[in-house]
Enzyme design. Structure first.
Site, PDB file in Angstrom:
ATOM      1  N   ASP A  64     159.040  67.551   0.271  1.00  0.00           N
ATOM      2  CA  ASP A  64     158.450  66.601   1.217  1.00  0.00           C
ATOM      3  C   ASP A  64     159.057  66.870   2.590  1.00  0.00           C
ATOM      4  O   ASP A  64     160.240  66.628   2.826  1.00  0.00           O
ATOM      5  CB  ASP A  64     158.747  65.166   0.771  1.00  0.00           C
ATOM      6  CG  ASP A  64     158.042  64.147   1.663  1.00  0.00           C
ATOM      7  OD1 ASP A  64     157.689  64.491   2.820  1.00  0.00           O
ATOM      8  OD2 ASP A  64     157.847  63.008   1.200  1.00  0.00           O
ATOM      9  N   TYR A 154     147.899  61.053  16.974  1.00  0.00           N
ATOM     10  CA  TYR A 154     147.747  62.466  16.576  1.00  0.00           C
ATOM     11  C   TYR A 154     147.794  63.372  17.806  1.00  0.00           C
ATOM     12  O   TYR A 154     148.505  64.390  17.818  1.00  0.00           O
ATOM     13  CB  TYR A 154     146.417  62.623  15.837  1.00  0.00           C
ATOM     14  CG  TYR A 154     146.127  64.026  15.350  1.00  0.00           C
ATOM     15  CD1 TYR A 154     146.849  64.590  14.293  1.00  0.00           C
ATOM     16  CD2 TYR A 154     145.113  64.791  15.925  1.00  0.00           C
ATOM     17  CE1 TYR A 154     146.565  65.877  13.836  1.00  0.00           C
ATOM     18  CE2 TYR A 154     144.827  66.069  15.472  1.00  0.00           C
ATOM     19  CZ  TYR A 154     145.556  66.617  14.432  1.00  0.00           C
ATOM     20  OH  TYR A 154     145.279  67.884  13.984  1.00  0.00           O
ATOM     21  N   LYS A 158     150.587  66.516  18.685  1.00  0.00           N
ATOM     22  CA  LYS A 158     150.250  67.926  18.924  1.00  0.00           C
ATOM     23  C   LYS A 158     150.652  68.347  20.343  1.00  0.00           C
ATOM     24  O   LYS A 158     151.038  69.501  20.566  1.00  0.00           O
ATOM     25  CB  LYS A 158     148.752  68.157  18.696  1.00  0.00           C
ATOM     26  CG  LYS A 158     148.315  67.920  17.253  1.00  0.00           C
ATOM     27  CD  LYS A 158     149.010  68.867  16.279  1.00  0.00           C
ATOM     28  CE  LYS A 158     148.487  68.739  14.862  1.00  0.00           C
ATOM     29  NZ  LYS A 158     149.105  69.652  13.905  1.00  0.00           N
ATOM     30  N   THR A 189     138.014  71.199   6.335  1.00  0.00           N
ATOM     31  CA  THR A 189     139.123  71.038   5.376  1.00  0.00           C
ATOM     32  C   THR A 189     139.120  69.585   4.888  1.00  0.00           C
ATOM     33  O   THR A 189     138.444  68.731   5.482  1.00  0.00           O
ATOM     34  CB  THR A 189     140.500  71.295   6.036  1.00  0.00           C
ATOM     35  OG1 THR A 189     140.758  70.227   6.954  1.00  0.00           O
ATOM     36  CG2 THR A 189     140.572  72.623   6.766  1.00  0.00           C
TER      37      THR A 189
END
Ligand SMILES: NC(=O)c1ccc[n+]([C@@H]2O[C@H](COP(=O)([O-])OP(=O)(O)OC[C@H]3O[C@@H](n4cnc5c(N)ncnc54)[C@H](OP(=O)(O)O)[C@@H]3O)[C@@H](O)[C@H]2O)c1
Length: 250
Positions: A64, A154, A158, A189
């Site tokens: 993990d 998010y 990035k 995906t």
């Protein structure tokens, strides 16, 4: 015949190798001659990746990546017998969360897996015990450059990745290590399936309309990653390779 993409004799650690881009990358690297250390939490899905790989010497390690205190153990499990020549950080999460619902737990989770994990990977890889130089590739996103509804957390994770890569590249020149990211747009995906199921059909149509070359496949990103890992990219460091089907050209 010369193959500028070949990776024969290289040992590359790929996180997120149980799914999507990480899986496609592990498979491609094996075809290019590398031995690959596959890292993710789900042992069954890691073994499914292994079955699709060619060559020998590959290892699956369940781990993990949010467990930031245990990276020395991770590197001892996969990088002490034969030194590593590269790392691909493809593990990540991409939740769509409106700011009113951004919890502290969500902030911790997204930043830990998308960004802090990368910093730990680079730190341990750059120790002499585990590598003698090489190439590090992170999977960033066009979300580091453009916003989308619900993407604030998010996008930030990035952006942090790409900003750090510039500084890391400079710092690690002395150790013969290059550091870059690839910047995909929407790629088919399981992560994209999760996002489109939350934002709905119309928002999804609006997203995809922005990609002149259509929806990308994980293999499209894997090709760019393989290029950045090998000698064909030896003069490239501290930058981003955009793989977006024309999204950012508009
Ligand atoms: N798909 C897109 O449209 C797109 C676009 C731009 C950028 N990206 C980026 O590309 C990367 C790969 O995304 P994807 O679309 O291939 O996603 P995916 O299919 O959902 O795969 C995510 C991978 O991350 C691993 N992972 C997640 N949390 C983990 C943890 N705590 N510890 C270890 N492994 C963990 C998962 O493995 P386990 O569940 O087995 O642990 C899985 O292998 C991500 O960084 C994503 O942000 C994707």
């Amino acid at each position: 015949m010369v193959n500028p993409m070949e990776l024969i004799g290289r040992r590359i650690l790929v996180t997120g190798a149980s799914s999507g881009i990480g899986r496609a990358c592990a498979i491609l690297l094996s075809r290019l001659g590398a031995s690959v250390v596959l890292v993710a939490r789900d042992e069954k899905r890691l073994n499914e990746t292994l079955k699709q790989m060619t060559g020998s010497g590959h290892t699956a390690v369940t781990f993990d990546l949010t467990d930031l205190e245990r990276y020395e153990e991770l590197f001892n499990r996969c990088g002490s017998e034969q030194k590593l020549n590269g790392i691909v950080h493809a593990a990540g999460v991409g939740p769509a969360i409106p700011i009113q619902y951004v919890s502290i737990a969500a902030m911790r989770e997204v930043m830990t897996i998308n960004y802090f994990a990368f910093m730990e990977l680079v730190k341990w890889f750059s120790k002499k015990k585990y590598s003698a130089g090489g190439s590090i590739v992170a999977i960033s996103s066009i979300s580091a450059k453009v916003g989308w509804l619900g993407g604030s957390l998010y996008c930030g994770s990035k952006g942090a990745l790409d900003a750090s890569i510039r500084a890391l590249a400079l710092e690690l020149v002395a150790k013969n290590i290059r550091v870059n990211s690839v910047v995909p747009s929407n790629i088919q995906t399981p992560m994209l399936d999760d996002i489109t199921s939350v934002v709905g059909d119309e928002a999804t149509r609006q997203i995809l309309i922005k990609q002149p070359l259509g929806l990308g496949e994980p293999e499209d990103v894997a090709n760019a990653i393989a290029f950045l890992l090998g000698d064909a990219s030896r003069f490239i460091t501290g930058t981003q390779l955009v793989v977006d089907g024309g999204y950012l050209a508009q």
